[in-house]
Scaffold this active site. Structure first.
Site, PDB file in Angstrom:
ATOM      1  N   GLU A  20      -5.509  -8.424  -0.143  1.00 35.12           N
ATOM      2  CA  GLU A  20      -6.265  -8.190   0.996  1.00 35.12           C
ATOM      3  C   GLU A  20      -7.511  -7.973   0.649  1.00 35.12           C
ATOM      4  OE1 GLU A  20      -4.944  -5.134   4.010  1.00 35.12           O
ATOM      5  OE2 GLU A  20      -2.829  -5.663   3.630  1.00 35.12           O
ATOM      6  N   GLU A  44       0.687  -1.157  -0.118  1.00 33.44           N
ATOM      7  CA  GLU A  44       0.054   0.153  -0.060  1.00 33.44           C
ATOM      8  C   GLU A  44       0.881   1.452  -0.034  1.00 33.44           C
ATOM      9  OE1 GLU A  44      -3.367   0.207   2.635  1.00 33.44           O
ATOM     10  OE2 GLU A  44      -4.317  -1.580   1.734  1.00 33.44           O
TER      11      GLU A  44
HETATM   12  C1  NOJ Z   1      -4.674  -2.252   4.829  1.00 29.99           C
HETATM   13  C2  NOJ Z   1      -3.228  -2.499   5.277  1.00 29.99           C
HETATM   14  O1  NOJ Z   1      -2.424  -3.148   4.466  1.00 29.99           O
HETATM   15  C3  NOJ Z   1      -3.537  -3.336   6.550  1.00 29.99           C
HETATM   16  O2  NOJ Z   1      -2.200  -3.068   7.352  1.00 29.99           O
HETATM   17  C4  NOJ Z   1      -4.867  -2.793   7.453  1.00 29.99           C
HETATM   18  O3  NOJ Z   1      -4.826  -3.479   8.685  1.00 29.99           O
HETATM   19  C5  NOJ Z   1      -6.105  -3.314   6.539  1.00 29.99           C
HETATM   20  N1  NOJ Z   1      -5.913  -2.663   5.148  1.00 29.99           N
HETATM   21  C6  NOJ Z   1      -7.341  -2.718   7.253  1.00 29.99           C
HETATM   22  O4  NOJ Z   1      -7.432  -1.210   7.329  1.00 29.99           O
END
Ligand code: NOJ
Length: 486
Positions: free
Chosen positions: A391, A202
Site C-alpha cells: 500500500e 497491518e
Molecule cells: C492502511 C490500511 O490497510 C487501509 O485499510 C487504510 O484505508 C489505509 N492504510 C489508509 O489509511
C-alpha cells in the site's frame, strides 16, 4: 501561463525568441528515450491498486455473511467521525465488474483485495458458506478475464464477531488456530487461480488501535502485557496461515505479510545515520516483522518489555518464522527520523516538528524518502529478494469543481515524489518488485468514515457514481511509461 498572455507574448516578456520557445519546451515535455530509461522502473515491475473487503463491499447482510467486529463497532456512537459505516460503502459486492473495468482502464496488472472472513465462515469456524466464497470466485474470474492478477489478503480487520465473543478475538491462540483453518480453506478453493496471498494486513495498526487504545474494533484498552500478547498472537496467526497456504494451496503459491512497518529513516544521509536507522528499523519492528523474519524476539525488545513481554514457546517461534516468499510493506508516512546515540541500542528518534507537512490526514506526513530508505534497509536487514509495496497513497480534500472534475494536484504531488524515490531505490538494485496504490476508489476509511478520500476514483456515496480524478490519469501514465513521471 495566464490566459491573457499568449505563448508568443510570454516568450517576448521572458526575453526568449518566439521561434525558439516551442522547440526547447516541447523537447522538454517529451523526454528522449535515454532520459526515459534512466527514470524507468525495472522491466516487469508490477503495477497495481488495492482495496479491502469491509471498506468497499457493503452488502453486509447478503448471501449469508456473518457479523464482523466492525459491523458492531461502527454502531457505537462517537466511534466513527462522520457517523458513517461500511454497511453500504461502495457496493462493490454488486458493482465489482464495473470496478474491475476501472482497474483495467488504469492499465493495472494486479489488484489487491481482501476476503471477508465472515462471508466464508459466518461464525469464523464450523460451517462454511459457499455463497460467500462464490463472490470471491466471481471476483477472481472477472479479474483474470481482464488480464489482472488477483492478490488476495486473508485478513483486513473484519474478524467474525463470534470469535470475539467466544475467545476474545486475537487475545486467544484459539483464534489463531481457527484462522489457520480458514486460510487453508481459502487456499484450497482459490489458489488454483490466485498465485499470491498476503496473510494479515497491518498487525501494527489493528493490535494497538483495537486492543490498546480502543480506536479500532474491537475497541479495547488492555494493559501493555496483554497488547503484547495480542501482537504475538497475530504473528502466530500469520505463521499458521503461511503453513496452511503451503499445505493446502496450489504448489508455487506465494505468501507473505502486508505490514505497516514502523518506518525509520536516517535523519541525514551519512554512514552513521544510516547505520542507526537500520538498527532502529529492526528494533522498532521487533514485535512483529522481525520475529517473523528472524524467529526470535530481540534482546532489546525483551528488555524493554520486561514483565510485559509476551509468553511464548519455541514451537510458536518456529511457526511464526515459517519462510515467506515476499515482504509486503504498507508505506505512507515517515514515522521516525533517526540519529545515532550512545544510549540503548544505538539510535534515537528525533521529535517531529509541528510544522512538518502532511496530507489531508494529520498522521500522513509527506516524506517521499520513506519509500526509498525503508525497503532498502529492510532488504538488507532481512535479506529478502522480493518486496512489494502493498500500500501507498494519500488522502485529499478532492473537491469536485464546477466542471465535474477533481483536480487532485496534491495527491499527484505526493505520488510523483514517492514514486521518484521508489524508482531511485529500484535503480540501486533494491528488490522492490511491485507497487499497489491505495486506493482504487474512495472508500470507508475506518474511524474517519467517508471523509478521508484516498481514491484515484472519486465516489459520490449517495449515487455511487465513480469519477476519475486527475491522479487516475497520472497513474495511468506512470504505468504506461513504467516511469515515475517526476
Ligand atoms: C492502511 C490500511 O490497510 C487501509 O485499510 C487504510 O484505508 C489505509 N492504510 C489508509 O489509511
Amino acid at each position: 501561463m495566464s490566459n491573457n498572455v499568449s505563448r508568443r507574448q510570454f516568450a517576448k516578456i521572458a526575453g526568449l525568441s518566439a521561434a525558439g520557445i516551442a522547440g526547447p519546451l516541447d523537447a522538454e515535455a517529451k523526454p528522449t528515450s535515454t532520459q526515459r530509461s534512466a527514470s524507468n522502473f525495472p522491466p516487469g515491475f508490477l503495477w497495481g491498486t488495492a482495496t479491502s473487503s469491509y471498506q468497499v463491499e457493503g452488502a453486509v447482510n447478503e448471501d449469508g455473511r456473518g457479523v464482523s467486529i466492525w459491523d458492531n463497532f461502527v454502531r457505537i456512537p462517537g466511534k466513527i467521525e462522520d457517523g458513517s459505516s461500511g454497511e453500504r460503502a461502495n457496493e462493490h459486492y454488486h458493482r465489482y465488474k464495473d470496478d474491475i473495468a476501472r482497474i483495467k482502464e488504469l492499465g493495472c496488472k494486479a489488484y489487491r483485495f481482501s476476503v471477508a472472513w465472515p462471508r466464508v465462515f459466518p461464525d469464523g469456524d464450523g460451517k462454511s458458506n459457499p455463497k460467500g466464497l462464490d463472490f470471491y470466485n466471481r471476483l477472481v474470474d472477472e479479474l483474470l478475464k481482464n488480464g489482472i492478477e488477483p492478490w488476495l489478503t486473508l485478513y483486513h480487520w473484519d474478524l467474525p464477531q463470534s470469535l470475539q465473543d467466544r475467545f476474545g478475538g486475537w487475545r486467544s491462540t484459539e483464534t489463531c488456530k481457527i484462522f489457520g483453518d480458514y486460510a487453508a480453506y481459502v487456499a484450497k478453493h482459490l489458489t488454483d487461480r490466485v498465485r499470491n496471498v498476503f496473510t494479515l494486513n497491518e498487525s501494527g495498526r489493528f493490535v494497538y488501535f483495537g486492543y490498546g487504545i480502543g480506536i479500532d474494533a474491537p475497541g479495547l484498552t488492555l494493559p501493555q502485557a496483554e497488547v503484547n500478547q495480542v501482537r504475538h498472537n497475530s504473528a502466530l496467526a500469520h505463521g499458521l496461515a503461511v503453513q496452511a497456504v503451503r499445505a493446502h494451496g496450489r504448489r508455487g503459491t506465494r505468501v507473505g505479510p502486508a505490514e505497516n512497518i514502523d518506518a525509520c529513516i536516517p535523519a541525514i544521509d551519512t554512514p552513521e545515520h544510516v547505520r542507526a536507522a537500520a538498527i532502529a528499523l529492526r528494533e522498532m519492528n521487533a514485535g512483529y516483522l522481525n520475529v517473523i523474519m528472524e524467529g526470535r524476539y530481540t534482546d532489546a525488545f525483551l528488555k524493554f518489555a520486561g514483565a510485559d513481554a509476551p509468553k511464548y514457546t519455541d514451537a510458536e517461534l518456529k511457526i511464526i518464522s515459517s519462510p515467506v516468499d515476499f515482504l509486503g510493506l504498507n508505506i505512507y508516512a515517515p514515522q521516525h527520523y533517526i540519529v545515532p546515540s550512545d544510549q540503548g541500542a544505538g539510535f534515537a528518534p528525533l521529535p517531529i516538528p509541528k510544522s512538518f507537512p502532511h496530507m489531508n490526514s494529520d498522521w500522513l506526513r509527506v516524506g517521499p524518502e520513506t519509500i526509498y530508505w525503508v525497503p532498502k534497509l529492510a532488504a538488507k536487514i532481512w535479506k529478502t529478494d522480493a518486496i512489494y509495496i502493498s500500500e501507498n497513497g494519500a488522502s485529499g480534500a478532492d473537491q469536485v469543481t464546477p466542471d465535474g472534475k477533481i483536480y487532485d494536484t496534491d495527491r499527484i504531488m505526493y505520488l510523483r515524489n514517492y514514486l521518484a524515490q521508489l524508482q531511485r531505490a529500484t535503480a540501486e538494485g533494491v528488490p522492490v518488485r511491485g507497487y499497489f496504490l491505495w486506493s482504487l476508489m474512495d472508500n470507508f476509511e475506518w474511524v474517519y468514515g467517508l471523509n478521508k478520500r484516498f481514491g484515484l476514483y472519486h465516489v459520490n456515496f449517495d449515487t455511487q457514481v465513480r469519477t476519475p480524478k486527475l491522479s487516475a490519469d497520472f497513474y495511468r501514465n506512470v504505468i504506461a511509461n513504467n516511469a515515475a513521471g517526476a
